[in-house]
Design a protein around this motif. Sequence first.
Motif, mmCIF file in Angstrom:
data_model
loop_
_atom_site.group_PDB
_atom_site.id
_atom_site.type_symbol
_atom_site.label_atom_id
_atom_site.label_comp_id
_atom_site.label_asym_id
_atom_site.label_seq_id
_atom_site.Cartn_x
_atom_site.Cartn_y
_atom_site.Cartn_z
ATOM 1 N N TYR A 103 46.740 36.261 51.780
ATOM 2 C CA TYR A 103 47.260 34.886 51.784
ATOM 3 C C TYR A 103 47.994 34.490 50.501
ATOM 4 O O TYR A 103 49.000 33.769 50.531
ATOM 5 C CB TYR A 103 46.101 33.899 52.031
ATOM 6 N N ARG A 137 51.868 33.402 51.020
ATOM 7 C CA ARG A 137 52.338 32.015 50.926
ATOM 8 C C ARG A 137 53.565 31.883 50.020
ATOM 9 O O ARG A 137 54.218 30.848 49.998
ATOM 10 C CB ARG A 137 51.216 31.092 50.466
ATOM 11 N N ASN A 160 29.417 37.943 31.924
ATOM 12 C CA ASN A 160 30.462 38.881 31.503
ATOM 13 C C ASN A 160 30.487 39.010 29.990
ATOM 14 O O ASN A 160 30.538 40.107 29.451
ATOM 15 C CB ASN A 160 31.814 38.400 32.021
ATOM 16 N N ASN A 207 42.722 38.615 47.950
ATOM 17 C CA ASN A 207 43.425 39.848 47.617
ATOM 18 C C ASN A 207 42.498 40.788 46.821
ATOM 19 O O ASN A 207 42.049 40.430 45.738
ATOM 20 C CB ASN A 207 44.641 39.453 46.756
ATOM 21 N N LYS A 225 35.091 29.264 46.706
ATOM 22 C CA LYS A 225 35.528 28.589 47.946
ATOM 23 C C LYS A 225 35.988 29.587 49.016
ATOM 24 O O LYS A 225 36.079 29.244 50.185
ATOM 25 C CB LYS A 225 36.608 27.552 47.639
ATOM 26 N N TYR A 226 36.289 30.805 48.622
ATOM 27 C CA TYR A 226 36.745 31.817 49.594
ATOM 28 C C TYR A 226 35.640 32.796 49.987
ATOM 29 O O TYR A 226 35.891 33.774 50.692
ATOM 30 C CB TYR A 226 37.921 32.606 49.012
ATOM 31 N N THR A 279 29.764 31.919 36.631
ATOM 32 C CA THR A 279 29.102 31.355 35.446
ATOM 33 C C THR A 279 28.946 29.865 35.670
ATOM 34 O O THR A 279 29.950 29.177 35.881
ATOM 35 C CB THR A 279 29.984 31.534 34.187
ATOM 36 N N GLY A 314 37.987 35.499 38.741
ATOM 37 C CA GLY A 314 36.582 35.159 38.907
ATOM 38 C C GLY A 314 36.113 35.281 40.358
ATOM 39 O O GLY A 314 36.764 35.948 41.172
ATOM 40 N N SER A 315 35.004 34.589 40.667
ATOM 41 C CA SER A 315 34.339 34.789 41.963
ATOM 42 C C SER A 315 34.880 33.878 43.059
ATOM 43 O O SER A 315 34.386 33.917 44.190
ATOM 44 C CB SER A 315 32.837 34.546 41.794
ATOM 45 N N ALA A 316 35.878 33.050 42.729
ATOM 46 C CA ALA A 316 36.541 32.153 43.690
ATOM 47 C C ALA A 316 35.597 31.700 44.816
ATOM 48 O O ALA A 316 35.835 32.011 45.992
ATOM 49 C CB ALA A 316 37.796 32.841 44.264
ATOM 50 N N LEU A 324 31.514 37.656 38.579
ATOM 51 C CA LEU A 324 30.225 36.960 38.575
ATOM 52 C C LEU A 324 30.438 35.488 38.236
ATOM 53 O O LEU A 324 31.245 35.170 37.368
ATOM 54 C CB LEU A 324 29.284 37.604 37.547
HETATM 55 P P1 NAP Z 1 38.755 32.295 39.910
HETATM 56 O O1 NAP Z 1 37.493 32.690 40.567
HETATM 57 O O2 NAP Z 1 39.522 33.368 39.251
HETATM 58 O O3 NAP Z 1 39.650 31.571 41.015
HETATM 59 C C1 NAP Z 1 40.701 30.699 40.700
HETATM 60 C C2 NAP Z 1 41.796 30.801 41.727
HETATM 61 O O4 NAP Z 1 42.516 32.018 41.516
HETATM 62 C C3 NAP Z 1 41.329 30.879 43.176
HETATM 63 O O5 NAP Z 1 41.006 29.618 43.700
HETATM 64 C C4 NAP Z 1 42.551 31.519 43.796
HETATM 65 O O6 NAP Z 1 43.657 30.612 43.827
HETATM 66 C C5 NAP Z 1 42.930 32.560 42.753
HETATM 67 N N1 NAP Z 1 42.260 33.827 42.955
HETATM 68 C C6 NAP Z 1 41.204 34.351 42.271
HETATM 69 N N2 NAP Z 1 40.887 35.563 42.733
HETATM 70 C C7 NAP Z 1 41.748 35.830 43.724
HETATM 71 C C8 NAP Z 1 41.947 36.932 44.586
HETATM 72 N N3 NAP Z 1 41.177 38.024 44.518
HETATM 73 N N4 NAP Z 1 42.926 36.855 45.505
HETATM 74 C C9 NAP Z 1 43.723 35.786 45.573
HETATM 75 N N5 NAP Z 1 43.600 34.716 44.777
HETATM 76 C C10 NAP Z 1 42.633 34.734 43.861
HETATM 77 O O7 NAP Z 1 38.498 31.177 38.813
HETATM 78 P P2 NAP Z 1 37.484 29.958 38.804
HETATM 79 O O8 NAP Z 1 37.478 29.285 40.144
HETATM 80 O O9 NAP Z 1 37.841 29.218 37.597
HETATM 81 O O10 NAP Z 1 36.077 30.640 38.538
HETATM 82 C C11 NAP Z 1 35.079 30.848 39.541
HETATM 83 C C12 NAP Z 1 33.863 31.482 38.881
HETATM 84 O O11 NAP Z 1 34.172 32.805 38.422
HETATM 85 C C13 NAP Z 1 33.362 30.727 37.646
HETATM 86 O O12 NAP Z 1 31.959 30.695 37.687
HETATM 87 C C14 NAP Z 1 33.853 31.564 36.481
HETATM 88 O O13 NAP Z 1 33.051 31.429 35.349
HETATM 89 C C15 NAP Z 1 33.749 32.941 37.055
HETATM 90 N N6 NAP Z 1 34.626 33.953 36.399
HETATM 91 C C16 NAP Z 1 34.150 35.214 36.331
HETATM 92 C C17 NAP Z 1 34.930 36.214 35.783
HETATM 93 C C18 NAP Z 1 34.376 37.603 35.736
HETATM 94 O O14 NAP Z 1 33.416 37.905 36.426
HETATM 95 N N7 NAP Z 1 34.945 38.479 34.932
HETATM 96 C C19 NAP Z 1 36.217 35.931 35.315
HETATM 97 C C20 NAP Z 1 36.700 34.625 35.433
HETATM 98 C C21 NAP Z 1 35.900 33.639 35.984
HETATM 99 P P3 NAP Z 1 44.036 29.604 44.998
HETATM 100 O O15 NAP Z 1 42.984 28.521 45.003
HETATM 101 O O16 NAP Z 1 45.371 29.092 44.570
HETATM 102 O O17 NAP Z 1 44.083 30.325 46.291
#
Ligand code: NAP
Length: 438
Positions: free
Chosen positions: A411, A415, A115, A372, A364-365, A105, A360-362, A103
């Motif tokens: 990906y 990579r 969370n 993955n 941009k993807y 945040t 997290g919710s990444a 989700l």
């Molecule tokens: P993120 O969503 O975990 O993504 C950070 C980077 O990690 C991505 O850009 C990607 O790297 C890689 N990644 C994450 N999930 C992946 C997957 N399933 N497969 C492959 N690569 C993956 O972290 P964030 O961008 O800091 O956070 C985005 C949002 O998610 C925020 O709002 C945050 O608060 C929230 N969040 C939620 C939870 C939860 O729900 N438990 C946990 C953490 C964060 P590359 O760019 O290198 O490809």
Amino acid sequence: MIKFDKLTPPEYGERIEIVNGELKVPDNPIIPFIEGDGIGPDIMNASKLVWDVAVEIAYAGERKISWFEIPAGEKAIELYGEPLPDDTIKAIEHYIIAIKGPLTTPVAGGYRSLNVTMRQTMDLYACVRPVKYFSGVPSPVTHPEQMDIVIFRENTEDVYAGIEWKQGSPEVKKVIDFLNENMNTRIEYDAGIGVKPISIRKTKRLVRKAIKYAIDNNRKSVTLVHKGNIMKFTEGAFKDWGYEVAVDEFRDYVITEDELWDQVKDPDGVTPTIKEGAFKDLRGGRNAGDPGDRIVIKDRIADQMFQQVLTRTNEYDVVALPNLNGDYLSDATAAQIGGLGIAPGANIGDYIALFEPTHGSAPKYRGLDKVNPSSLILSGVMMLEYMGWIEAADLIEDALGRTFMDRKVTYDLARQLENVEPIKTSEFGKEIIKRMSN
Ligand code: NAP
């Protein structure tokens, strides 16, 4: 029959119950799921298919999960005008086991982390994260296969308790005045203040869960990770209370590292005998006594632990830590086995359990069918294990391992490998399913 404001549970399926302190899982349990924001829909669709096929194969159609979608995050805002409606919490508490996607945040303002709110509202006090290597997955370290730990991170207190006062606010001035005038402190008047509560009850229930897990799963050690040399009454106390639980409640099952050392220490402090298969003590890397089938309870200072998981990876097994240390160590160890994309997790209370990927919710993807789904798939494996559906869990783990070995990867892993074309999230799920059937 439970009533929701806006949700209708599935017509078929039964509720998981707690009978005499044990989970009673029917053959067709209703399991609520939160799809998640950003990449949530992509990974949830792929994962549900994998879990369903595994259950069907493992139990020849005798068992089936009845999925119940419950909203949180963006979907809940659309439906309820708020990100975490009461219906969602009520459903998880009622059906006991649930699984969620990530989700979003908002970073500044907006609402508090959903969370963190869910963990605290339902008192899901243990964040459990197994970190294990799958052959074929690229890793930044030389021996990723030595990593096989299970992290038990305290989920409800420490600096995450949300007790903070903003710099310059009237509240922070009151707190600083009180401390400087009454408690012999000299805090700068332009400081912000955060409070770090660590309690006996919450520490002990976390460490108790970690030790029980170690006993039930034939693990060798439980390491308490703390920064007690600096924060004596919070982190240091965490360590002391952890040892207390071990010795007071699990005496027949455990031996502390100090006891082990005392077994073999002669008056000159030189190790007299080195037994076959003896436990290696940290001090000087010498061999200490033999724990036999006892679980060794040890502790490590947090900064040192970050070094140890890299340099002496296979000496760590179950690890119990306060909230902030646990947050850091989870991501650092996940990186050693290939990254957040394959690290699963669960938030577990006395019975209620909410499984979720570590990432997290990444955003941009979002919608690209690219990321993955392994972290969510493996969170589902943990869920199946928690339900006692071990055969289905094993089937998925085995097939996932073979998918990595065959270099069928998304990906993030492609990579890091040479001459490997990435496949989509949905294709990856189908590759796992193919390998479950043969
Ligand atoms: P993120 O969503 O975990 O993504 C950070 C980077 O990690 C991505 O850009 C990607 O790297 C890689 N990644 C994450 N999930 C992946 C997957 N399933 N497969 C492959 N690569 C993956 O972290 P964030 O961008 O800091 O956070 C985005 C949002 O998610 C925020 O709002 C945050 O608060 C929230 N969040 C939620 C939870 C939860 O729900 N438990 C946990 C953490 C964060 P590359 O760019 O290198 O490809």
